[in-house]
Structures are given as structure tokens and as C-alpha cells.
Design a protein around this motif. Structure first.
Motif, PDB file in Angstrom:
ATOM      1  N   THR A  45      48.581  18.799  37.961  1.00 27.86           N
ATOM      2  CA  THR A  45      48.836  19.688  39.087  1.00 27.86           C
ATOM      3  C   THR A  45      49.511  20.971  38.603  1.00 27.86           C
ATOM      4  O   THR A  45      50.476  20.924  37.834  1.00 27.86           O
ATOM      5  N   PHE A  46      48.962  22.088  39.076  1.00 22.48           N
ATOM      6  CA  PHE A  46      49.544  23.384  38.747  1.00 22.48           C
ATOM      7  C   PHE A  46      49.911  24.118  40.028  1.00 22.48           C
ATOM      8  O   PHE A  46      49.229  23.975  41.048  1.00 22.48           O
ATOM      9  N   CYS A  47      50.955  24.901  39.975  1.00 19.28           N
ATOM     10  CA  CYS A  47      51.186  25.819  41.082  1.00 19.28           C
ATOM     11  C   CYS A  47      50.077  26.874  41.011  1.00 19.28           C
ATOM     12  O   CYS A  47      49.441  27.047  39.969  1.00 19.28           O
ATOM     13  N   LEU A  48      49.811  27.574  42.095  1.00 17.07           N
ATOM     14  CA  LEU A  48      48.660  28.472  42.103  1.00 17.07           C
ATOM     15  C   LEU A  48      48.834  29.608  41.110  1.00 17.07           C
ATOM     16  O   LEU A  48      47.864  30.055  40.498  1.00 17.07           O
ATOM     17  N   GLU A  49      50.059  30.066  40.933  1.00 13.57           N
ATOM     18  CA  GLU A  49      50.310  31.137  39.962  1.00 13.57           C
ATOM     19  C   GLU A  49      49.883  30.700  38.566  1.00 13.57           C
ATOM     20  O   GLU A  49      49.168  31.409  37.872  1.00 13.57           O
ATOM     21  N   CYS A  50      50.326  29.512  38.154  1.00  9.03           N
ATOM     22  CA  CYS A  50      49.965  28.999  36.828  1.00  9.03           C
ATOM     23  C   CYS A  50      48.479  28.688  36.780  1.00  9.03           C
ATOM     24  O   CYS A  50      47.840  28.870  35.739  1.00  9.03           O
ATOM     25  N   GLY A  51      47.926  28.229  37.903  1.00  7.84           N
ATOM     26  CA  GLY A  51      46.494  27.957  37.978  1.00  7.84           C
ATOM     27  C   GLY A  51      45.696  29.199  37.612  1.00  7.84           C
ATOM     28  O   GLY A  51      44.749  29.148  36.830  1.00  7.84           O
ATOM     29  N   LYS A  52      46.136  30.346  38.166  1.00  7.07           N
ATOM     30  CA  LYS A  52      45.442  31.607  37.892  1.00  7.07           C
ATOM     31  C   LYS A  52      45.467  31.940  36.404  1.00  7.07           C
ATOM     32  O   LYS A  52      44.516  32.478  35.854  1.00  7.07           O
ATOM     33  N   THR A  53      46.606  31.635  35.759  1.00 12.95           N
ATOM     34  CA  THR A  53      46.739  31.924  34.334  1.00 12.95           C
ATOM     35  C   THR A  53      45.942  30.933  33.493  1.00 12.95           C
ATOM     36  O   THR A  53      45.327  31.301  32.490  1.00 12.95           O
ATOM     37  N   GLU A  54      45.948  29.673  33.928  1.00 13.37           N
ATOM     38  CA  GLU A  54      45.316  28.608  33.144  1.00 13.37           C
ATOM     39  C   GLU A  54      43.805  28.605  33.289  1.00 13.37           C
ATOM     40  O   GLU A  54      43.094  28.144  32.398  1.00 13.37           O
ATOM     41  N   LEU A  55      43.321  29.121  34.401  1.00 19.13           N
ATOM     42  CA  LEU A  55      41.913  28.869  34.755  1.00 19.13           C
ATOM     43  C   LEU A  55      40.911  29.352  33.722  1.00 19.13           C
ATOM     44  O   LEU A  55      39.853  28.766  33.584  1.00 19.13           O
ATOM     45  N   LYS A  56      41.278  30.360  32.947  1.00 18.94           N
ATOM     46  CA  LYS A  56      40.324  30.851  31.944  1.00 18.94           C
ATOM     47  C   LYS A  56      40.015  29.802  30.874  1.00 18.94           C
ATOM     48  O   LYS A  56      38.986  29.877  30.205  1.00 18.94           O
ATOM     49  N   ASN A  57      40.890  28.826  30.733  1.00 18.45           N
ATOM     50  CA  ASN A  57      40.646  27.758  29.749  1.00 18.45           C
ATOM     51  C   ASN A  57      39.874  26.573  30.344  1.00 18.45           C
ATOM     52  O   ASN A  57      39.628  25.595  29.653  1.00 18.45           O
ATOM     53  N   TRP A  58      39.550  26.676  31.600  1.00 21.95           N
ATOM     54  CA  TRP A  58      38.947  25.518  32.273  1.00 21.95           C
ATOM     55  C   TRP A  58      37.437  25.630  32.333  1.00 21.95           C
ATOM     56  O   TRP A  58      36.879  26.735  32.246  1.00 21.95           O
ATOM     57  N   PRO A  59      36.770  24.501  32.562  1.00 18.88           N
ATOM     58  CA  PRO A  59      35.317  24.551  32.776  1.00 18.88           C
ATOM     59  C   PRO A  59      34.998  25.328  34.049  1.00 18.88           C
ATOM     60  O   PRO A  59      35.835  25.442  34.943  1.00 18.88           O
ATOM     61  N   VAL A  60      33.758  25.843  34.089  1.00 19.41           N
ATOM     62  CA  VAL A  60      33.346  26.721  35.185  1.00 19.41           C
ATOM     63  C   VAL A  60      33.563  26.089  36.559  1.00 19.41           C
ATOM     64  O   VAL A  60      34.028  26.762  37.487  1.00 19.41           O
ATOM     65  N   GLU A  61      33.251  24.789  36.690  1.00 21.55           N
ATOM     66  CA  GLU A  61      33.384  24.155  38.008  1.00 21.55           C
ATOM     67  C   GLU A  61      34.830  24.208  38.488  1.00 21.55           C
ATOM     68  O   GLU A  61      35.109  24.495  39.656  1.00 21.55           O
ATOM     69  N   ALA A  62      35.742  23.919  37.579  1.00 23.26           N
ATOM     70  CA  ALA A  62      37.150  23.940  37.951  1.00 23.26           C
ATOM     71  C   ALA A  62      37.588  25.359  38.309  1.00 23.26           C
ATOM     72  O   ALA A  62      38.319  25.577  39.278  1.00 23.26           O
ATOM     73  N   GLN A  63      37.092  26.321  37.555  1.00 22.51           N
ATOM     74  CA  GLN A  63      37.423  27.722  37.833  1.00 22.51           C
ATOM     75  C   GLN A  63      36.963  28.135  39.218  1.00 22.51           C
ATOM     76  O   GLN A  63      37.711  28.737  39.979  1.00 22.51           O
ATOM     77  N   SER A  64      35.693  27.788  39.528  1.00 20.75           N
ATOM     78  CA  SER A  64      35.165  28.246  40.818  1.00 20.75           C
ATOM     79  C   SER A  64      35.839  27.497  41.967  1.00 20.75           C
ATOM     80  O   SER A  64      36.020  28.052  43.044  1.00 20.75           O
ATOM     81  N   ARG A  65      36.220  26.263  41.697  1.00 22.54           N
ATOM     82  CA  ARG A  65      36.932  25.510  42.732  1.00 22.54           C
ATOM     83  C   ARG A  65      38.281  26.182  43.043  1.00 22.54           C
ATOM     84  O   ARG A  65      38.647  26.362  44.197  1.00 22.54           O
ATOM     85  N   LEU A  66      38.991  26.574  42.007  1.00 19.35           N
ATOM     86  CA  LEU A  66      40.273  27.238  42.225  1.00 19.35           C
ATOM     87  C   LEU A  66      40.066  28.607  42.871  1.00 19.35           C
ATOM     88  O   LEU A  66      40.812  28.990  43.769  1.00 19.35           O
ATOM     89  N   ARG A  67      39.039  29.335  42.430  1.00 21.77           N
ATOM     90  CA  ARG A  67      38.777  30.659  43.020  1.00 21.77           C
ATOM     91  C   ARG A  67      38.530  30.520  44.507  1.00 21.77           C
ATOM     92  O   ARG A  67      39.038  31.310  45.304  1.00 21.77           O
ATOM     93  N   LYS A  68      37.733  29.510  44.879  1.00 20.80           N
ATOM     94  CA  LYS A  68      37.473  29.268  46.308  1.00 20.80           C
ATOM     95  C   LYS A  68      38.773  28.971  47.041  1.00 20.80           C
ATOM     96  O   LYS A  68      39.031  29.465  48.133  1.00 20.80           O
TER      97      LYS A  68
END
Ligand code: ZN
Ligand code: ZN
Length: 159
Positions: free
Chosen positions: A129-152
Motif C-alpha cells: 500500500t502506498f499513499c497517493l503521493e508516493c504512488g505517483k512517484t513509484e508508478l514509473k517502476n510499475w507494469p503498465v496495468e498498475a500504472q493505468s489503474r493508479l492514473r484512473k
């Protein structure tokens, strides 16, 4: 003979005194032993852990922080979680082996350690679990599905 019996009486008195002192000490020790026990019984039912979501400001006293709440038998969270006992559930008898109902309110962000609730506007779960701020920073290291899920999720977040 009379002298002797007085002496004995004195010794007896002394013994009595010692006995009293000893039993007083015993009682004090018993009291000291009993007190934390009694407190533990009370604490188990009281919500003593503070949960405060850094995202939405939700503030709640919960019963447990960790992975294996003693009242939710057989449950093991993947992350240390803030867990609240179901407030509408009557306390089960001691011998009951069924888990109680419980609510996991939130966790600490895996990256920055801020406390966040499970609400989609406060946290995002991808392997941890990440806070959304950290999620934004971490997302570039994630697979595309996870990235788009967070973007949504971020796009849906109400201001
Ligand atoms: Zn929140
Ligand atoms: Zn964070």
C-alpha cells in the motif's frame, strides 16, 4: 518452669510478628501481580491505538496495529494494519475459537510511512500500500496495468 513458659511466649510473639510481616509482603506481591493482569483484561476490549489517515483526516481509535490480530484468529495481513473490532459485535466468550468480525482501516505507506486509510482517494495498492503521493512517484517502476489503474484512480479523485 514459669520463667521458661514466658520465654516461649516471647518467642511465639516474635514468630507471630514475622509471620504477619511475611504474609503482608505476600499480599503486596499478590496485589502487584494481580494489577497488570486486570489491566490486560480491560485493555483487550478498549481501543487504544490511534489511527489517523494523513489523506482524509479520518480519526479513529482502533484495537490493534500489526499483522495477526489476536481477536481475528487465523488472519494474517500482508502488511501491518490498523484493525478495529466490529463495534456491533458482542464480545465472544473466551473459549470461542471463531474469529470476530473486524475492519482493517488502513496501513502505513510502504514508502514514506504516512498512515493512510483504504479509501481510493487516500491510498493505492500494488504489491504494497502506498499513499497517493508516493504512488505517483513509484508508478514509473510499475507494469503498465498498475500504472493505468493508479492514473484512473487519481483522475477519479475528488479535489
Ligand atoms: Zn483516508
Ligand atoms: Zn507515502
Amino acid at each position: 518452669m514459669a520463667q521458661d513458659s514466658i520465654d516461649y511466649a516471647c518467642i511465639d510473639d516474635d514468630d507471630l510478628c514475622l509471620d504477619n510481616e511475611a504474609s503482608e509482603i505476600n499480599q503486596l506481591q499478590l496485589a502487584a501481580l494481580k494489577e497488570p493482569q486486570a489491566q490486560e483484561d480491560v485493555d483487550e476490549r478498549l481501543a487504544t491505538v490511534e489511527f489517523h489517515c494523513s489523506g482524509c483526516n479520518m480519526h479513529e481509535m482502533v484495537h490493534y496495529y500489526g499483522r495477526t490480530p489476536p481477536f481475528a484468529l487465523g488472519i494474517k495481513f500482508r502488511e501491518d494494519s490498523f484493525v478495529l473490532r466490529d463495534p456491533f459485535q458482542a464480545p465472544p466468550p473466551r473459549w470461542q475459537s471463531k474469529p470476530e468480525f473486524y475492519v482493517a482501516l488502513g496501513v502505513k505507506c510502504a514508502s514514506c510511512g504516512k498512515v493512510v486509510c483504504k479509501d481510493t482517494s487516500c491510498s493505492f495498492y500494488y504489491t504494497k500500500t502506498f499513499c497517493l503521493e508516493c504512488g505517483k512517484t513509484e508508478l514509473k517502476n510499475w507494469p503498465v496495468e498498475a500504472q493505468s489503474r493508479l492514473r484512473k484512480q487519481l483522475a477519479a479523485k475528488k479535489p
